[in-house]
Design a protein around this motif. Structure first.
Motif, mmCIF file in Angstrom:
data_model
loop_
_atom_site.group_PDB
_atom_site.id
_atom_site.type_symbol
_atom_site.label_atom_id
_atom_site.label_comp_id
_atom_site.label_asym_id
_atom_site.label_seq_id
_atom_site.Cartn_x
_atom_site.Cartn_y
_atom_site.Cartn_z
ATOM 1 N N TRP A 210 -38.760 38.998 -18.686
ATOM 2 C CA TRP A 210 -40.201 39.054 -18.941
ATOM 3 C C TRP A 210 -40.473 38.771 -20.412
ATOM 4 O O TRP A 210 -40.694 39.666 -21.209
ATOM 5 N N SER A 211 -40.429 37.528 -20.769
ATOM 6 C CA SER A 211 -40.680 37.149 -22.154
ATOM 7 C C SER A 211 -41.469 35.845 -22.183
ATOM 8 O O SER A 211 -41.596 35.151 -21.169
ATOM 9 N N LYS A 212 -41.985 35.514 -23.336
ATOM 10 C CA LYS A 212 -42.753 34.269 -23.476
ATOM 11 C C LYS A 212 -41.868 33.038 -23.343
ATOM 12 O O LYS A 212 -42.372 31.923 -23.221
ATOM 13 N N TYR A 213 -40.535 33.232 -23.356
ATOM 14 C CA TYR A 213 -39.611 32.100 -23.224
ATOM 15 C C TYR A 213 -39.242 31.806 -21.776
ATOM 16 O O TYR A 213 -38.631 30.769 -21.493
ATOM 17 N N THR A 214 -39.600 32.703 -20.857
ATOM 18 C CA THR A 214 -39.196 32.536 -19.456
ATOM 19 C C THR A 214 -39.629 31.196 -18.862
ATOM 20 O O THR A 214 -38.839 30.533 -18.190
ATOM 21 N N PRO A 215 -40.865 30.723 -19.093
ATOM 22 C CA PRO A 215 -41.236 29.412 -18.540
ATOM 23 C C PRO A 215 -40.364 28.277 -19.045
ATOM 24 O O PRO A 215 -40.109 27.314 -18.314
ATOM 25 N N LEU A 216 -39.882 28.365 -20.276
ATOM 26 C CA LEU A 216 -39.014 27.321 -20.806
ATOM 27 C C LEU A 216 -37.680 27.293 -20.079
ATOM 28 O O LEU A 216 -37.145 26.228 -19.761
ATOM 29 N N PHE A 217 -37.136 28.471 -19.801
ATOM 30 C CA PHE A 217 -35.881 28.532 -19.053
ATOM 31 C C PHE A 217 -36.088 28.082 -17.605
ATOM 32 O O PHE A 217 -35.216 27.441 -17.022
ATOM 33 N N ALA A 218 -37.246 28.421 -17.039
ATOM 34 C CA ALA A 218 -37.541 27.977 -15.680
ATOM 35 C C ALA A 218 -37.639 26.456 -15.617
ATOM 36 O O ALA A 218 -37.131 25.819 -14.680
ATOM 37 N N LEU A 219 -38.281 25.856 -16.607
ATOM 38 C CA LEU A 219 -38.383 24.404 -16.655
ATOM 39 C C LEU A 219 -37.009 23.759 -16.811
ATOM 40 O O LEU A 219 -36.713 22.737 -16.176
ATOM 41 N N ALA A 220 -36.159 24.378 -17.629
ATOM 42 C CA ALA A 220 -34.817 23.832 -17.846
ATOM 43 C C ALA A 220 -33.952 23.917 -16.600
ATOM 44 O O ALA A 220 -33.008 23.146 -16.434
ATOM 45 N N SER A 221 -34.265 24.839 -15.709
ATOM 46 C CA SER A 221 -33.440 25.029 -14.508
ATOM 47 C C SER A 221 -33.750 24.039 -13.392
ATOM 48 O O SER A 221 -33.009 23.960 -12.408
ATOM 49 N N ARG A 222 -34.829 23.278 -13.517
ATOM 50 C CA ARG A 222 -35.213 22.340 -12.459
ATOM 51 C C ARG A 222 -34.131 21.280 -12.271
ATOM 52 O O ARG A 222 -33.702 20.640 -13.213
ATOM 53 N N ARG A 223 -33.700 21.139 -11.027
ATOM 54 C CA ARG A 223 -32.670 20.180 -10.625
ATOM 55 C C ARG A 223 -31.339 20.404 -11.340
ATOM 56 O O ARG A 223 -30.508 19.498 -11.418
ATOM 57 N N ALA A 224 -31.130 21.607 -11.868
ATOM 58 C CA ALA A 224 -29.863 21.899 -12.522
ATOM 59 C C ALA A 224 -28.776 22.180 -11.488
ATOM 60 O O ALA A 224 -29.033 22.802 -10.457
ATOM 61 N N THR A 225 -27.577 21.745 -11.767
ATOM 62 C CA THR A 225 -26.450 21.988 -10.856
ATOM 63 C C THR A 225 -25.623 23.189 -11.271
ATOM 64 O O THR A 225 -24.792 23.660 -10.496
ATOM 65 N N CYS A 226 -25.820 23.677 -12.493
ATOM 66 C CA CYS A 226 -25.092 24.846 -12.990
ATOM 67 C C CYS A 226 -26.027 26.052 -12.998
ATOM 68 O O CYS A 226 -27.170 25.954 -13.447
ATOM 69 N N PRO A 227 -25.577 27.219 -12.513
ATOM 70 C CA PRO A 227 -26.457 28.393 -12.453
ATOM 71 C C PRO A 227 -26.637 29.113 -13.784
ATOM 72 O O PRO A 227 -27.491 29.999 -13.886
ATOM 73 N N ASP A 228 -25.878 28.753 -14.801
ATOM 74 C CA ASP A 228 -25.944 29.467 -16.069
ATOM 75 C C ASP A 228 -27.181 29.034 -16.866
ATOM 76 O O ASP A 228 -27.341 27.849 -17.164
ATOM 77 N N PRO A 229 -28.063 29.971 -17.243
ATOM 78 C CA PRO A 229 -29.309 29.598 -17.943
ATOM 79 C C PRO A 229 -29.077 28.901 -19.282
ATOM 80 O O PRO A 229 -29.834 27.998 -19.657
ATOM 81 N N THR A 230 -28.044 29.318 -20.019
ATOM 82 C CA THR A 230 -27.770 28.665 -21.304
ATOM 83 C C THR A 230 -27.338 27.227 -21.083
ATOM 84 O O THR A 230 -27.784 26.310 -21.790
ATOM 85 N N CYS A 231 -26.475 27.011 -20.107
ATOM 86 C CA CYS A 231 -26.051 25.645 -19.788
ATOM 87 C C CYS A 231 -27.244 24.802 -19.347
ATOM 88 O O CYS A 231 -27.367 23.638 -19.728
ATOM 89 N N GLN A 232 -28.127 25.390 -18.565
ATOM 90 C CA GLN A 232 -29.327 24.661 -18.127
ATOM 91 C C GLN A 232 -30.171 24.240 -19.334
ATOM 92 O O GLN A 232 -30.667 23.112 -19.397
ATOM 93 N N MET A 233 -30.319 25.145 -20.293
ATOM 94 C CA MET A 233 -31.132 24.850 -21.463
ATOM 95 C C MET A 233 -30.512 23.755 -22.322
ATOM 96 O O MET A 233 -31.229 22.956 -22.951
ATOM 97 N N LEU A 234 -29.183 23.668 -22.337
ATOM 98 C CA LEU A 234 -28.501 22.706 -23.202
ATOM 99 C C LEU A 234 -28.107 21.426 -22.471
ATOM 100 O O LEU A 234 -28.396 20.326 -22.928
ATOM 101 N N HIS A 235 -27.463 21.577 -21.323
ATOM 102 C CA HIS A 235 -26.982 20.399 -20.599
ATOM 103 C C HIS A 235 -28.094 19.709 -19.827
ATOM 104 O O HIS A 235 -28.165 18.480 -19.769
ATOM 105 N N ASN A 236 -28.982 20.493 -19.254
ATOM 106 C CA ASN A 236 -30.018 19.939 -18.388
ATOM 107 C C ASN A 236 -31.322 19.660 -19.114
ATOM 108 O O ASN A 236 -32.184 18.960 -18.586
ATOM 109 N N SER A 237 -31.450 20.192 -20.350
ATOM 110 C CA SER A 237 -32.765 20.118 -20.986
ATOM 111 C C SER A 237 -32.748 19.895 -22.494
ATOM 112 O O SER A 237 -33.734 19.425 -23.039
#
Length: 377
Positions: A210-237
């Protein structure tokens, strides 16, 4: 009837580093061989400079420059054969600079703001000067990654670091080129988010659900193949830009699990300078009226003739961030400055960060670096 009320528990404040104390490096070297040098840039900002003692004198020195939000840790991975290991075995003395964009320092998140002009004018020349005081007339090489390489190009074309024995530039040098959607997202995100946040984190565990950054992580997770949020933010976004920083399968599990340690928050206030650089397709100065930065060229390509050392432009064939910037740079310099000693090498199957963090980088990448250095030592 009297009702008793229990006071709501106080929210625990997130602890944020506000001092300039360096986070300890992680490595497998004998601690006695790792010398942390007290070091400040010419404008007084505390930085990190580390010398790895090779155990014998007289070796050529190699300064390693990380990318923005990374740190010297990227060259010292204990879980694999890293670049420092390779340099030591090949007869070099490694020096590692944590410039002000390092995640070992707090400036990206809580410190004073800066531009890439500051890195080119203060950080890199001061490190080169300090190393030269220590090594005397021995050769000094530089291996630079991403923004470390981009800012080095500005220092070189300003004539602030003359006489280097050779430079290896990985990812981007004088001609930055981003994908259209990456450039657009940077522009839009910078305008929409600048009033709410000043940096984009990569470690979801620190910010919580529950933070103001949650939408950014949610956007980064779209169509991501890895479940790790940090990887999604870096590899996918790539911090929300839609780019990709590495080829996923090139990382070992141990390195993948350390991504939140190896890369830190990206400050949004640096975006205006980055957008100006990308739109110009050249490294350009940010400060136009401040006399302190007058020694830096307005456009580094216009003064590329001041480069007085051989340069190896290195890039992965799958670079999802800077695309074919290095190939473009080689073509532009060959046309505009044919007298320069500049060569281009492409690494098949590699992206951007994995050229140093990849589990096979010692076999696939470092040999190109060592061969280039050996020709000029």
């Amino acid at each position: 009837m009297i009702f008793k009320t229990t006071p709501a528990p106080r929210r625990r404040l997130r602890r944020v580093r506000t001092t300039t104390a360096l986070r300890p490096l992680r490595h497998r070297l004998d601690p006695a061989r790792v010398e942390e040098v007290p070091f400040r840039a010419a404008d007084g900002v505390r930085l990190g400079l580390t010398r790895v003692d090779p155990g014998e004198s007289g070796r050529p020195a190699v300064l390693l420059l990380h990318g923005h939000t990374a740190s010297a840790d990227m060259f010292l991975l204990p879980e694999t054969r890293n670049l420092v290991d390779s340099l030591l075995d090949d007869g070099y003395e490694p020096w590692l600079l944590d410039w002000r964009g390092s995640c070992r320092l707090p400036y990206n998140e809580t410190g004073q703001r800066y531009t890439y002009d500051d890195v080119a004018l203060y950080d890199i020349p001061a490190a080169v000067s300090h190393i030269r005081e220590r090594i005397g007339d021995r050769p000094l090489f530089v291996v630079a990654h991403c923004i470390g390489s981009l800012t080095l190009s500005l220092s070189m074309t300003a004539g602030l670091v003359p006489g280097l024995a050779g430079v290896v530039s990985q990812g981007v040098f004088l001609t930055p080129k981003l994908a259209g959607r990456t450039s657009l997202r940077m522009s839009v995100a910078g305008e929409l988010l600048k009033s709410r946040i000043d940096h984009i984190p990569v470690d979801f565990r620190k910010v919580g659900l529950w933070s103001k950054y949650t939408p950014l992580f949610a956007l980064a997770s779209r169509r991501a193949t890895c479940p790790d949020p940090t990887c999604q933010m870096l590899h996918n976004s790539a911090w929300g830009s839609g780019a990709s920083l590495f080829v996923h399968e090139n990382l070992s599990d141990a390195t993948h699990d350390r991504l939140a340690e190896l890369l830190g928050p990206a400050p949004l206030w640096i975006l205006p300078h980055l957008r100006r650089i990308e739109l110009a397709r050249s490294v350009v100065r940010w400060h136009e009226t401040d006399g302190r930065y007058r020694s830096l060229p307005r456009n580094a390509l216009d003064t590329a003739a001041r480069i007085d050392t051989p340069v190896l432009l290195l890039a992965g064939s799958e670079n999802g961030l800077w695309l074919d910037s290095q190939k473009l740079c080689h073509e532009v310099l060959a046309h505009r400055q044919p007298q320069l000693d500049v060569r281009y090498t492409e690494i098949p199957g590699y992206g951007h960060l994995d050229t140093f963090l990849g589990r096979g980088a010692a076999l696939d990448v470092f040999g190109h670096i060592l061969d280039f250095l050996a020709e000029r030592r």
